[in-house]
Write an enzyme that holds these catalytic residues in place. Structure first.
Site, mmCIF file in Angstrom:
data_model
loop_
_atom_site.group_PDB
_atom_site.id
_atom_site.type_symbol
_atom_site.label_atom_id
_atom_site.label_comp_id
_atom_site.label_asym_id
_atom_site.label_seq_id
_atom_site.Cartn_x
_atom_site.Cartn_y
_atom_site.Cartn_z
ATOM 1 N N GLY A 1 49.688 56.137 42.791
ATOM 2 C CA GLY A 1 50.612 54.892 42.534
ATOM 3 C C GLY A 1 51.420 55.128 41.057
ATOM 4 O O GLY A 1 51.859 54.076 40.362
ATOM 5 N N GLN A 2 51.489 56.063 40.595
ATOM 6 C CA GLN A 2 52.260 56.340 39.198
ATOM 7 C C GLN A 2 53.574 55.887 39.172
ATOM 8 O O GLN A 2 54.264 56.538 39.973
ATOM 9 C CB GLN A 2 52.042 57.725 38.515
ATOM 10 C CG GLN A 2 52.575 57.856 37.169
ATOM 11 C CD GLN A 2 52.249 59.116 36.476
ATOM 12 O OE1 GLN A 2 51.715 60.210 37.133
ATOM 13 N NE2 GLN A 2 52.932 59.331 35.418
ATOM 14 N N HIS B 1 46.252 53.243 30.433
ATOM 15 C CA HIS B 1 46.002 51.871 30.588
ATOM 16 C C HIS B 1 44.754 51.518 29.768
ATOM 17 O O HIS B 1 43.907 52.137 29.913
ATOM 18 C CB HIS B 1 46.009 51.170 31.577
ATOM 19 C CG HIS B 1 47.101 51.545 32.566
ATOM 20 N ND1 HIS B 1 48.180 50.459 33.080
ATOM 21 C CD2 HIS B 1 47.869 52.438 33.221
ATOM 22 C CE1 HIS B 1 49.065 50.982 33.678
ATOM 23 N NE2 HIS B 1 48.873 52.293 33.998
ATOM 24 N N ILE C 1 54.010 44.879 30.361
ATOM 25 C CA ILE C 1 54.966 43.907 30.495
ATOM 26 C C ILE C 1 54.214 42.787 31.787
ATOM 27 O O ILE C 1 54.648 41.950 31.768
ATOM 28 C CB ILE C 1 56.306 44.468 31.077
ATOM 29 C CG1 ILE C 1 57.375 43.421 30.934
ATOM 30 C CG2 ILE C 1 56.439 44.892 32.499
ATOM 31 C CD1 ILE C 1 58.859 44.018 30.783
ATOM 32 N N ASN D 1 47.184 56.747 35.848
ATOM 33 C CA ASN D 1 47.557 57.160 37.036
ATOM 34 C C ASN D 1 48.143 58.516 37.001
ATOM 35 O O ASN D 1 49.074 58.489 36.382
ATOM 36 C CB ASN D 1 48.616 56.073 37.887
ATOM 37 C CG ASN D 1 47.577 54.782 38.030
ATOM 38 O OD1 ASN D 1 46.509 54.847 38.654
ATOM 39 N ND2 ASN D 1 48.019 53.594 37.786
ATOM 40 N N HIS E 1 50.791 58.035 30.419
ATOM 41 C CA HIS E 1 50.319 57.087 29.794
ATOM 42 C C HIS E 1 48.958 56.481 30.085
ATOM 43 O O HIS E 1 48.501 56.752 31.113
ATOM 44 C CB HIS E 1 51.128 55.865 29.914
ATOM 45 C CG HIS E 1 51.571 55.484 31.401
ATOM 46 N ND1 HIS E 1 52.378 56.145 32.216
ATOM 47 C CD2 HIS E 1 50.901 54.403 32.300
ATOM 48 C CE1 HIS E 1 52.215 55.585 33.332
ATOM 49 N NE2 HIS E 1 51.404 54.667 33.328
#
Ligand code: AMP
Length: 126
Positions: free
Chosen positions: A103-104, A112, A40, A97, A110
């Protein structure tokens, strides 16, 4: 089982809700093992997220507890999506992450996929 310091799986996390169809996403791929959709808040010309279809907090949790078929299916989906975006020839980056130091933000495993431009340093200076 390691959740990288994160709480146990929360079935109300945003990616769980996307998997259940409660929240829309810009889907680019779906199969028995994985769902892929555009981030997003894209940080590169291609920024796609790939998530497994199961309740896994982090990569460590996924690799420790998912079936061999689920693990193979997930990573094949990651490779397929990267290829479909034409990133095989140009190169790209996979990133996951895990936990607080990374910083998840979303506690559903998931990966990226970043691509479409030169991506620079692996980790910005701290
Ligand atoms: P991470 O910090 O690795 O947990 O990354 C979470 C990613 O999820 C961030 O890049 C967000 O921009 C992205 N994100 C959060 N909510 C949504 C959503 N509803 N649809 C697509 N991407 C999202």
């Amino acid at each position: 089982m390691s959740t990288n310091g994160l709480p146990p799986y929360d079935p109300q996390n945003i990616f769980a809700r996307i998997l259940r169809g409660e929240i829309p996403c810009k889907r680019v791929h779906e199969d028995a093992f994985a769902l892929a959709f555009h981030d997003i808040n894209p940080l590169a010309p291609v920024h796609v997220l790939v998530i497994p279809k199961g309740e896994y907090v982090s990569a460590a949790d996924f690799h420790a507890t998912a079936s061999d078929a689920a693990i193979a299916g997930f990573w094949r989906a990651v490779a397929k999506v990267a290829s479909e975006f034409g990133l095989d020839a140009t190169g790209h980056r996979l990133l996951s992450n895990m936990g607080n130091d990374a910083g998840q933000e979303v506690p559903h495993f998931h990966v990226h996929i970043f691509g479409g431009r030169r991506l620079g340093r692996m980790v910005p200076p701290g």
